[in-house]
Design a protein around this motif. Structure first.
Motif, PDB file in Angstrom:
ATOM      1  N   GLY A   1       0.802  -1.209   0.000  1.00  0.00           N
ATOM      2  CA  GLY A   1       0.000   0.000   0.000  1.00  0.00           C
ATOM      3  C   GLY A   1       0.839   1.265   0.000  1.00  0.00           C
ATOM      4  O   GLY A   1       1.915   1.329   0.614  1.00  0.00           O
ATOM      5  N   GLN A   2       0.338   2.286  -0.682  1.00  0.00           N
ATOM      6  CA  GLN A   2       1.051   3.554  -0.806  1.00  0.00           C
ATOM      7  C   GLN A   2       0.399   4.612   0.077  1.00  0.00           C
ATOM      8  O   GLN A   2      -0.763   4.493   0.472  1.00  0.00           O
ATOM      9  CB  GLN A   2       1.049   4.015  -2.264  1.00  0.00           C
ATOM     10  CG  GLN A   2       1.671   3.018  -3.226  1.00  0.00           C
ATOM     11  CD  GLN A   2       1.466   3.410  -4.680  1.00  0.00           C
ATOM     12  OE1 GLN A   2       0.773   4.374  -4.978  1.00  0.00           O
ATOM     13  NE2 GLN A   2       2.078   2.649  -5.588  1.00  0.00           N
ATOM     14  N   ALA A   3       1.152   5.656   0.372  1.00  0.00           N
ATOM     15  CA  ALA A   3       0.636   6.778   1.160  1.00  0.00           C
ATOM     16  C   ALA A   3       1.332   8.049   0.711  1.00  0.00           C
ATOM     17  O   ALA A   3       2.467   8.010   0.207  1.00  0.00           O
ATOM     18  CB  ALA A   3       0.865   6.542   2.654  1.00  0.00           C
ATOM     19  N   SER A   4       0.649   9.158   0.879  1.00  0.00           N
ATOM     20  CA  SER A   4       1.258  10.444   0.511  1.00  0.00           C
ATOM     21  C   SER A   4       2.462  10.735   1.391  1.00  0.00           C
ATOM     22  O   SER A   4       3.440  11.342   0.953  1.00  0.00           O
ATOM     23  CB  SER A   4       0.227  11.571   0.634  1.00  0.00           C
ATOM     24  OG  SER A   4      -0.862  11.349  -0.238  1.00  0.00           O
ATOM     25  N   GLN A   5       2.383  10.326   2.653  1.00  0.00           N
ATOM     26  CA  GLN A   5       3.485  10.515   3.594  1.00  0.00           C
ATOM     27  C   GLN A   5       4.095   9.155   3.941  1.00  0.00           C
ATOM     28  O   GLN A   5       3.400   8.262   4.409  1.00  0.00           O
ATOM     29  CB  GLN A   5       2.988  11.210   4.863  1.00  0.00           C
ATOM     30  CG  GLN A   5       2.320  12.552   4.628  1.00  0.00           C
ATOM     31  CD  GLN A   5       3.299  13.592   4.101  1.00  0.00           C
ATOM     32  OE1 GLN A   5       4.497  13.556   4.435  1.00  0.00           O
ATOM     33  NE2 GLN A   5       2.804  14.493   3.258  1.00  0.00           N
ATOM     34  N   GLU A   6       5.377   8.997   3.719  1.00  0.00           N
ATOM     35  CA  GLU A   6       6.046   7.743   4.019  1.00  0.00           C
ATOM     36  C   GLU A   6       5.936   7.404   5.499  1.00  0.00           C
ATOM     37  O   GLU A   6       5.835   6.231   5.875  1.00  0.00           O
ATOM     38  CB  GLU A   6       7.517   7.832   3.607  1.00  0.00           C
ATOM     39  CG  GLU A   6       8.348   6.610   3.939  1.00  0.00           C
ATOM     40  CD  GLU A   6       7.937   5.351   3.173  1.00  0.00           C
ATOM     41  OE1 GLU A   6       8.456   4.263   3.511  1.00  0.00           O
ATOM     42  OE2 GLU A   6       7.105   5.463   2.249  1.00  0.00           O
ATOM     43  N   SER A   7       5.906   8.417   6.334  1.00  0.00           N
ATOM     44  CA  SER A   7       5.780   8.177   7.770  1.00  0.00           C
ATOM     45  C   SER A   7       4.450   7.519   8.101  1.00  0.00           C
ATOM     46  O   SER A   7       4.375   6.667   9.002  1.00  0.00           O
ATOM     47  CB  SER A   7       5.927   9.485   8.542  1.00  0.00           C
ATOM     48  OG  SER A   7       4.934  10.425   8.139  1.00  0.00           O
ATOM     49  N   ASP A   8       3.373   7.883   7.369  1.00  0.00           N
ATOM     50  CA  ASP A   8       2.068   7.251   7.584  1.00  0.00           C
ATOM     51  C   ASP A   8       2.128   5.772   7.229  1.00  0.00           C
ATOM     52  O   ASP A   8       1.607   4.914   7.949  1.00  0.00           O
ATOM     53  CB  ASP A   8       0.994   7.934   6.723  1.00  0.00           C
ATOM     54  CG  ASP A   8       0.586   9.289   7.263  1.00  0.00           C
ATOM     55  OD1 ASP A   8       1.103   9.679   8.332  1.00  0.00           O
ATOM     56  OD2 ASP A   8      -0.244   9.954   6.623  1.00  0.00           O
ATOM     57  N   ARG A   9       2.763   5.468   6.125  1.00  0.00           N
ATOM     58  CA  ARG A   9       2.847   4.082   5.671  1.00  0.00           C
ATOM     59  C   ARG A   9       3.585   3.214   6.692  1.00  0.00           C
ATOM     60  O   ARG A   9       3.121   2.124   7.057  1.00  0.00           O
ATOM     61  CB  ARG A   9       3.536   4.018   4.298  1.00  0.00           C
ATOM     62  CG  ARG A   9       3.472   2.652   3.627  1.00  0.00           C
ATOM     63  CD  ARG A   9       4.252   2.640   2.328  1.00  0.00           C
ATOM     64  NE  ARG A   9       5.690   2.664   2.582  1.00  0.00           N
ATOM     65  CZ  ARG A   9       6.422   1.572   2.846  1.00  0.00           C
ATOM     66  NH1 ARG A   9       5.836   0.380   2.902  1.00  0.00           N
ATOM     67  NH2 ARG A   9       7.714   1.681   3.057  1.00  0.00           N
ATOM     68  N   LEU A  10       4.703   3.707   7.158  1.00  0.00           N
ATOM     69  CA  LEU A  10       5.493   2.944   8.122  1.00  0.00           C
ATOM     70  C   LEU A  10       4.761   2.796   9.454  1.00  0.00           C
ATOM     71  O   LEU A  10       4.827   1.743  10.102  1.00  0.00           O
ATOM     72  CB  LEU A  10       6.848   3.630   8.334  1.00  0.00           C
ATOM     73  CG  LEU A  10       7.782   3.672   7.112  1.00  0.00           C
ATOM     74  CD1 LEU A  10       9.041   4.471   7.419  1.00  0.00           C
ATOM     75  CD2 LEU A  10       8.138   2.262   6.647  1.00  0.00           C
ATOM     76  N   TRP A  11       4.054   3.836   9.844  1.00  0.00           N
ATOM     77  CA  TRP A  11       3.302   3.791  11.105  1.00  0.00           C
ATOM     78  C   TRP A  11       2.191   2.755  11.041  1.00  0.00           C
ATOM     79  O   TRP A  11       2.005   1.957  11.959  1.00  0.00           O
ATOM     80  CB  TRP A  11       2.736   5.179  11.408  1.00  0.00           C
ATOM     81  CG  TRP A  11       1.733   5.211  12.515  1.00  0.00           C
ATOM     82  CD1 TRP A  11       1.961   4.958  13.842  1.00  0.00           C
ATOM     83  CD2 TRP A  11       0.343   5.499  12.389  1.00  0.00           C
ATOM     84  NE1 TRP A  11       0.785   5.077  14.557  1.00  0.00           N
ATOM     85  CE2 TRP A  11      -0.224   5.412  13.683  1.00  0.00           C
ATOM     86  CE3 TRP A  11      -0.474   5.832  11.314  1.00  0.00           C
ATOM     87  CZ2 TRP A  11      -1.566   5.628  13.932  1.00  0.00           C
ATOM     88  CZ3 TRP A  11      -1.811   6.073  11.559  1.00  0.00           C
ATOM     89  CH2 TRP A  11      -2.348   5.965  12.846  1.00  0.00           C
ATOM     90  N   ILE A  12       1.432   2.704   9.930  1.00  0.00           N
ATOM     91  CA  ILE A  12       0.346   1.728   9.783  1.00  0.00           C
ATOM     92  C   ILE A  12       0.901   0.314   9.732  1.00  0.00           C
ATOM     93  O   ILE A  12       0.360  -0.605  10.367  1.00  0.00           O
ATOM     94  CB  ILE A  12      -0.485   2.034   8.511  1.00  0.00           C
ATOM     95  CG1 ILE A  12      -1.254   3.340   8.694  1.00  0.00           C
ATOM     96  CG2 ILE A  12      -1.463   0.890   8.217  1.00  0.00           C
ATOM     97  CD1 ILE A  12      -2.003   3.798   7.459  1.00  0.00           C
ATOM     98  N   LEU A  13       1.985   0.122   9.004  1.00  0.00           N
ATOM     99  CA  LEU A  13       2.599  -1.210   8.952  1.00  0.00           C
ATOM    100  C   LEU A  13       3.052  -1.657  10.347  1.00  0.00           C
ATOM    101  O   LEU A  13       2.980  -2.846  10.683  1.00  0.00           O
ATOM    102  CB  LEU A  13       3.780  -1.212   7.984  1.00  0.00           C
ATOM    103  CG  LEU A  13       3.432  -1.125   6.499  1.00  0.00           C
ATOM    104  CD1 LEU A  13       4.703  -1.029   5.655  1.00  0.00           C
ATOM    105  CD2 LEU A  13       2.600  -2.333   6.063  1.00  0.00           C
TER     106      LEU A  13
END
Length: 479
Positions: A221-233
């Motif tokens: 999954g992609q996100a506009s903010q890389e920090s969001d992606r890592l946080w959800i993972l």
């Protein structure tokens, strides 16, 4: 027309709120308790977002006075999003909205063609939170629903009058019991597309959406903010397969139906051999959606029919419209499909439960032949059935060929004996002259003595306009 939530946020929300609050806090006069949470891709055109929400509100009976949709762009303070990254999932703003007493569930909005939310980690995560975590947390209260709306491109569907749909939106309304361990067998469907043919003319939820959905992988999954992606993972670490399974459970039913009607054996095998969903559940879904009957409607889908029957699907499960598999197979003139159905237990003596009627085949005599089927020996009826279906097609075609072609000249019908068509051997004739917009200028019908000829086209002049020459026994007229 293509302005998206990204532009709405940057050009309107942020400047108007001036670094101090959310947009809702700026404009609301009091608390706005959410009735629905909106999961969406910010790149979707805002007009499409409004159109999908309008249809959803209509179908769900949402009041415009005191029931609200929670949309992150307007509900969150876009100048300070630090509060999103918390360790407790249920303290994330959207999860707090979902678990509020007034919230009924989530509506997912999909953009045209791409269904982008299935590749966005926030949207996949929101589906999982809605259909699994929050449903479990809200047990004992009303269960959360998960509706899906999308844009249907112009020309995606054709009705029985050969008209294509206009660009429109459709919505799948969650119709299950809210149990995250149960796969919904069938969702209700609605559209804002209007047609003069109510059943066949409506645009339907695009099958391609389900195919995209079941291939979603939260890990990618992609996100506009890389920090969001890592946080959800990090939040779902070790539960990635459970998240993907939640998506599959939601869309497996419509994907099964898409595979059956589209003769997509690769998709069908992907669903049945994946192992995520138990075989008994898949069979239950396929039967509820009438997948065998849906495949039997098409002449060359006998391989799909055979696969579903071998898998264990019910050979007597009717389509949602109430049509039995044998009725569809007869209409398709598919002797092989009928053979598969009979050999797997399809019943020629089947009685429709709604009105108590027997099977209604468009070749009535074929039902008598089917009733002679005995103990798996299809060869005893094969020849009679094949000859009957083929001969019926032949005589129907001949009867259509021999129908008189009557066209009206004003309010008068031209006498057959006074007119004959005059045309070249290699040309078809149809109608009369056409104006520049393609409209028929004469509407002049004539009975033709050439009843065995295929009449349809016509001579055309240098500008492409149609001409029809009709020779009267007394005078000559060119229309």
């Amino acid at each position: 027309e293509n302005i998206s939530m990204y532009e709405i946020c940057d050009l309107f929300v942020k400047p108007l709120t001036k670094d101090c609050c959310s947009f809702v806090e700026l404009v609301a006069t009091g608390p706005q308790k959410p009735r629905w949470f909106v999961s969406h891709y910010w790149g979707t055109p805002f007009l499409d977002t409004l159109r999908m929400l309008k249809l959803h509100a209509k179908e769900r009976g949402t009041s415009e006075n005191d029931e609200y949709y929670w949309i992150c762009t307007f509900a969150n303070n876009q100048h300070n999003l630090e509060g999103l990254e918390v360790e407790d999932i249920f303290q994330i703003p959207f999860a707090r909205a979902l678990t509020s007493a007034e919230c009924k569930g989530t509506v997912l909005l999909l953009d045209e063609h791409k269904a982008t939310p299935f590749s966005r980690i926030w949207c996949v995560f929101e589906l999982y939170v809605t259909t699994v975590l929050c449903r479990e947390r809200k047990s004992g209260r009303s269960k959360l629903l998960y509706d899906v709306a999308t844009v249907v491109p112009e020309g995606e569907y054709q009705d029985v009058c050969f008209n294509y749909n206009e660009r429109c939106v459709t919505v799948l309304l969650d119709d299950d019991d809210g149990d995250s361990n149960v796969v919904a067998t069938h969702d209700k469907e609605a559209t804002d597309h209007h047609s003069d043919t109510p059943y066949y003319g409506r645009a339907s939820f695009p099958p391609a959406v389900s195919k995209i959905a079941i291939e979603a992988d939260v890990r990618k999954g992609q996100a506009s903010q890389e920090s969001d992606r890592l946080w959800i993972l990090g939040l779902i670490h070790g539960k990635e397969d459970e998240v993907n399974s939640a998506v599959l459970k939601k869309f497996v039913g419509s994907a099964l139906y898409a595979a059956a009607t589209g003769s997509d054996d690769e998709l069908l095998r992907q669903i049945t051999e994946d192992g995520t969903i138990e075989k008994e559940t898949i069979i239950k879904i396929a039967n509820a959606r009438g997948c065998v009957a849906a495949a039997a409607e098409y002449q060359f889908h006998n391989g799909i029919v055979e696969y579903l029957l071998d898998y264990g699907c019910d050979p007597n499960a009717c389509a949602p419209s109430g049509v039995h598999p044998l009725e569809h197979a007869s209409s398709a003139r598919s002797v092989l499909t009928i053979k598969h159905l009979l050999e797997h237990g399809s019943d020629p003596l089947f009685v429709h439960p709604d009105d108590g009627s027997e099977l209604q085949l468009d070749v009535p005599e074929a039902l008598d032949v089917l009733k002679q089927y005995n103990n798996g020996d299809f060869e005893t009826i094969h020849e009679d059935l094949r000859n009957l279906l083929e001969s019926w097609d032949y005589w129907n075609a001949k009867e259509d060929d021999e129908q008189e072609h009557i066209v009206k000249l004003g309010d008068n019908v031209v006498e057959e004996e006074n007119y004959v068509y005059e045309y070249d051997d290699d040309e078809d004739i149809d109608g009369g002259d056409s104006d520049e917009e393609g409209e028929d200028e004469t509407n002049n019908p004539i009975e033709s003595k050439h009843k065995d000829e295929d009449i349809g086209g016509g001579d055309r002049d240098e500008e492409g306009k149609m001409k029809q020459t009709i020779r009267n026994t007394n005078t000559e007229n060119i229309y």
